[in-house]
Design an enzyme around this catalytic site. Sequence first.
Site, PDB file in Angstrom:
ATOM      1  N   ASP A   1      -4.772  10.513   8.995  1.00  0.00           N
ATOM      2  CA  ASP A   1      -3.506   9.976   9.471  1.00  0.00           C
ATOM      3  C   ASP A   1      -3.057  10.631  10.759  1.00  0.00           C
ATOM      4  O   ASP A   1      -3.200  11.839  10.954  1.00  0.00           O
ATOM      5  CB  ASP A   1      -2.424  10.144   8.395  1.00  0.00           C
ATOM      6  CG  ASP A   1      -2.695   9.285   7.182  1.00  0.00           C
ATOM      7  OD1 ASP A   1      -2.864   8.071   7.372  1.00  0.00           O
ATOM      8  OD2 ASP A   1      -2.752   9.819   6.059  1.00  0.00           O
TER       9      ASP A   1
ATOM     10  N   GLU B   1       0.875  -1.162   0.000  1.00  0.00           N
ATOM     11  CA  GLU B   1       0.000   0.000   0.000  1.00  0.00           C
ATOM     12  C   GLU B   1       0.916   1.217   0.000  1.00  0.00           C
ATOM     13  O   GLU B   1       1.588   1.486   0.993  1.00  0.00           O
ATOM     14  CB  GLU B   1      -0.889  -0.030   1.244  1.00  0.00           C
ATOM     15  CG  GLU B   1      -2.008   0.983   1.241  1.00  0.00           C
ATOM     16  CD  GLU B   1      -2.898   0.807   2.448  1.00  0.00           C
ATOM     17  OE1 GLU B   1      -4.031   0.326   2.295  1.00  0.00           O
ATOM     18  OE2 GLU B   1      -2.463   1.151   3.566  1.00  0.00           O
TER      19      GLU B   1
ATOM     20  N   TYR C   1     -11.338  -2.524   3.322  1.00  0.00           N
ATOM     21  CA  TYR C   1     -10.417  -2.078   4.376  1.00  0.00           C
ATOM     22  C   TYR C   1     -11.239  -1.715   5.606  1.00  0.00           C
ATOM     23  O   TYR C   1     -11.935  -0.708   5.618  1.00  0.00           O
ATOM     24  CB  TYR C   1      -9.627  -0.871   3.874  1.00  0.00           C
ATOM     25  CG  TYR C   1      -8.466  -0.418   4.737  1.00  0.00           C
ATOM     26  CD1 TYR C   1      -8.571  -0.300   6.113  1.00  0.00           C
ATOM     27  CD2 TYR C   1      -7.253  -0.068   4.147  1.00  0.00           C
ATOM     28  CE1 TYR C   1      -7.511   0.134   6.888  1.00  0.00           C
ATOM     29  CE2 TYR C   1      -6.178   0.370   4.902  1.00  0.00           C
ATOM     30  CZ  TYR C   1      -6.311   0.467   6.272  1.00  0.00           C
ATOM     31  OH  TYR C   1      -5.261   0.907   7.028  1.00  0.00           O
TER      32      TYR C   1
END
Length: 267
Positions: A60, A49, A175
């Site tokens: 993030d 990834e 995911y």
Amino acid sequence: MSRLATRFEQLKSQQRKALVSYVMAGDPHPQVTVPLLHQMVEAGVDVIELGLPFSDPMADGPVIALAAERALAGGTNTLDALDMVKAFREQDQTTPVVLMGYLNPVEVIGYEKFVAYAKACGVDGVLLVDLPPEASKQFSEVLKQNEMDQIFLLAPTSTDQRIQHVVDQASGFVYYVSLKGVTGAATLDTSEAAARIAKIKTKTTVPVGVGFGISDAASAKAMGQVADAVIVGSAFVKSFATLPADEAVQQTVNKVKELRAALDELV
């Protein structure tokens, strides 16, 4: 059959779980990335990834946000990241590569241009964190035209209706974000995540990967018991903030070996 489908089928036949590694393209400088990818694959990574550096990575935590800052400071942009995939493909034609990033740089380049170049470079799938299924029809169509997978996120707060909506459109893998928070958080409840993953898997035949908060052998093994893939990012990236590049690469490769060994204990 796509590289992702092929890899997951191979692993399923071996009763093994996929180790998916997140690497920020260009961190800490462009020359590190491609050799690092090859070393991680050799150490046991099944799917790469590749992070696209972006100045406002809202999903993030500080580890990956700082990695993006280092990559941008070193001159790496989105198209440079695609060129890294192209260079990686010169030696590796089988390991799937998924891009993970944000919508803005892709829109600036243009959907058609971005996807066509990504395909030409050897990219297999794309996950844009801030592009939900409801808004992704145009981008999804361009990906399908280029036979590339679109990866979507599910969260602990996703409703049954939301889960169904995502799995109906997802390809490659789904995911699952294992916790409420940003990447690198340390509050993973493995039992709760396992229950959610089991529920998602009743609704789809697409492989389900789990990420966010997985940083050691114990958490990887716990999630590998229920998920098809374990996705690790911050644990690989963090050493680049404090160590010289060559030492950070070695530490990252050692972490891959640790996690690979833990997952293989499940066989």
